[in-house]
Scaffold this motif. Structure first.
Motif, PDB file in Angstrom:
ATOM      1  N   CYS A  49      51.321  44.977  36.418  1.00 57.27           N
ATOM      2  CA  CYS A  49      51.241  46.430  36.304  1.00 57.27           C
ATOM      3  C   CYS A  49      50.603  46.820  34.971  1.00 57.27           C
ATOM      4  O   CYS A  49      50.744  46.116  33.967  1.00 57.27           O
ATOM      5  CB  CYS A  49      52.626  47.064  36.413  1.00 57.27           C
ATOM      6  N   PHE A  50      49.939  47.978  34.980  1.00 54.55           N
ATOM      7  CA  PHE A  50      49.301  48.525  33.789  1.00 54.55           C
ATOM      8  C   PHE A  50      49.711  49.999  33.658  1.00 54.55           C
ATOM      9  O   PHE A  50      49.988  50.663  34.671  1.00 54.55           O
ATOM     10  CB  PHE A  50      47.781  48.414  33.882  1.00 54.55           C
ATOM     11  N   TYR A  51      49.725  50.487  32.413  1.00 56.25           N
ATOM     12  CA  TYR A  51      50.207  51.839  32.145  1.00 56.25           C
ATOM     13  C   TYR A  51      49.173  52.586  31.303  1.00 56.25           C
ATOM     14  O   TYR A  51      48.516  52.021  30.435  1.00 56.25           O
ATOM     15  CB  TYR A  51      51.546  51.785  31.412  1.00 56.25           C
ATOM     16  N   CYS A  76      47.391  47.159  46.060  1.00 56.08           N
ATOM     17  CA  CYS A  76      47.250  48.053  44.908  1.00 56.08           C
ATOM     18  C   CYS A  76      48.112  49.292  45.124  1.00 56.08           C
ATOM     19  O   CYS A  76      48.182  49.829  46.238  1.00 56.08           O
ATOM     20  CB  CYS A  76      45.786  48.453  44.702  1.00 56.08           C
ATOM     21  N   ARG A  77      48.751  49.755  44.030  1.00 56.26           N
ATOM     22  CA  ARG A  77      49.649  50.908  44.103  1.00 56.26           C
ATOM     23  C   ARG A  77      49.538  51.700  42.805  1.00 56.26           C
ATOM     24  O   ARG A  77      49.554  51.126  41.716  1.00 56.26           O
ATOM     25  CB  ARG A  77      51.092  50.424  44.325  1.00 56.26           C
ATOM     26  N   LEU A  78      49.417  53.023  42.938  1.00 55.33           N
ATOM     27  CA  LEU A  78      49.302  53.923  41.791  1.00 55.33           C
ATOM     28  C   LEU A  78      50.401  54.972  41.873  1.00 55.33           C
ATOM     29  O   LEU A  78      50.582  55.605  42.922  1.00 55.33           O
ATOM     30  CB  LEU A  78      47.928  54.589  41.771  1.00 55.33           C
ATOM     31  N   LYS A 108      51.273  54.654  36.212  1.00 54.89           N
ATOM     32  CA  LYS A 108      51.364  53.212  36.408  1.00 54.89           C
ATOM     33  C   LYS A 108      50.575  52.803  37.641  1.00 54.89           C
ATOM     34  O   LYS A 108      50.680  53.435  38.696  1.00 54.89           O
ATOM     35  CB  LYS A 108      52.830  52.792  36.571  1.00 54.89           C
ATOM     36  N   PHE A 109      49.777  51.746  37.497  1.00 50.44           N
ATOM     37  CA  PHE A 109      49.113  51.167  38.661  1.00 50.44           C
ATOM     38  C   PHE A 109      49.321  49.659  38.633  1.00 50.44           C
ATOM     39  O   PHE A 109      49.245  49.014  37.585  1.00 50.44           O
ATOM     40  CB  PHE A 109      47.620  51.528  38.712  1.00 50.44           C
ATOM     41  N   CYS A 110      49.629  49.108  39.810  1.00 54.32           N
ATOM     42  CA  CYS A 110      50.017  47.704  39.923  1.00 54.32           C
ATOM     43  C   CYS A 110      49.152  46.993  40.954  1.00 54.32           C
ATOM     44  O   CYS A 110      48.728  47.590  41.955  1.00 54.32           O
ATOM     45  CB  CYS A 110      51.488  47.567  40.330  1.00 54.32           C
ATOM     46  N   PHE A 111      48.923  45.711  40.693  1.00 54.45           N
ATOM     47  CA  PHE A 111      48.243  44.824  41.635  1.00 54.45           C
ATOM     48  C   PHE A 111      49.221  43.712  42.008  1.00 54.45           C
ATOM     49  O   PHE A 111      49.826  43.082  41.135  1.00 54.45           O
ATOM     50  CB  PHE A 111      46.976  44.234  41.015  1.00 54.45           C
ATOM     51  N   SER A 112      49.362  43.490  43.301  1.00 53.48           N
ATOM     52  CA  SER A 112      50.359  42.541  43.789  1.00 53.48           C
ATOM     53  C   SER A 112      49.696  41.455  44.627  1.00 53.48           C
ATOM     54  O   SER A 112      48.843  41.735  45.478  1.00 53.48           O
ATOM     55  CB  SER A 112      51.422  43.262  44.623  1.00 53.48           C
TER      56      SER A 112
END
Length: 225
Positions: A49-51, A76-78, A108-112
């Protein structure tokens, strides 16, 4: 003696080169406003995750692409500061999403890669926050842009487009190279397997043919009455 108008042509050429140099220098010094470009490794069964702190009303763009690994896909999720999902996609190879921040706070956006059991991925993303600052700020100006300043602005925009195209083609080249290396590895393994199978079959045929032509001695035992 120089021809009439040659001085004007030389001045125009010098001005054109000056615009190119000025636009390139400003592009290298300032760079895109609020842009973050990162390429990172995403292991299997992992989530990263990145912020980013964003002010209300700011226009943002998230663009990502999977360069290597598996089927070249990722989740991907934002989310906004309240945890509301603004964007969610499953198993995407690449995508782009643009939104305007509705409130101040940390987004926050995350890559899973949690759906993958043994393949890790290499992911590239570009997160742009806000617009680029103008080359020539309009405050404290009493006149419109001069012809040279307008040309510099046009060249600056063209150079930004060139940088975007170069990034896109570099990503495609990296992805193509990864696919080619993966295909080459599979072909090498398949060739080694075929060679081993041919060797085993050849040895088996030799022993089989040898058994057909080998002399079999029979012994007869007489039992006396």
């Amino acid at each position: 003696m120089p021809r009439p108008g040659s001085a004007q042509r030389w001045a125009a050429a010098a001005g054109s080169w000056g615009c190119w140099l000025l636009a390139l220098l400003l592009l290298l010094v300032t760079g895109p406003g609020g842009a973050s470009e990162i390429t990172f490794e995403l292991p299997d069964n992992a989530k990263q995750c990145f912020y980013e702190d964003i002010a209300q009303g700011t226009k943002c763009t998230l663009e990502f692409q999977v360069i290597t690994g598996g089927h070249y896909d990722v989740d991907c999720r934002l989310e906004d500061p309240d945890g509301k999902v603004l964007y969610k996609e499953m198993k995407k190879q690449y995508d782009s999403f643009t939104f305007t921040a509705s409130k101040n706070g940390t987004y926050k956006f995350c890559f899973s890669n949690e759906f993958s059991t043994f393949t890790h991925k290499t992911v590239y993303f570009d997160f742009q926050v806000g617009e680029d600052p103008p080359l020539f700020p309009s405050e404290n100006r009493v006149s419109a842009l001069t012809q040279m300043e307008s040309a510099c602005v046009s060249i600056h925009e063209a150079l930004k487009s060139v940088i975007d195209y170069q990034t896109h083609f570099r990503l495609r080249e990296a992805q193509g190279r990864s696919r080619a290396e993966d295909l080459n590895t599979r072909v090498a393994y398949w060739s080694v397997g075929e060679a081993l199978i041919l060797l085993v079959v050849s040895i088996g045929q030799v022993f089989l043919l040898k058994s057909f032509f080998s002399d079999k001695r029979t012994t007869t035992t007489r039992v006396g009455s």
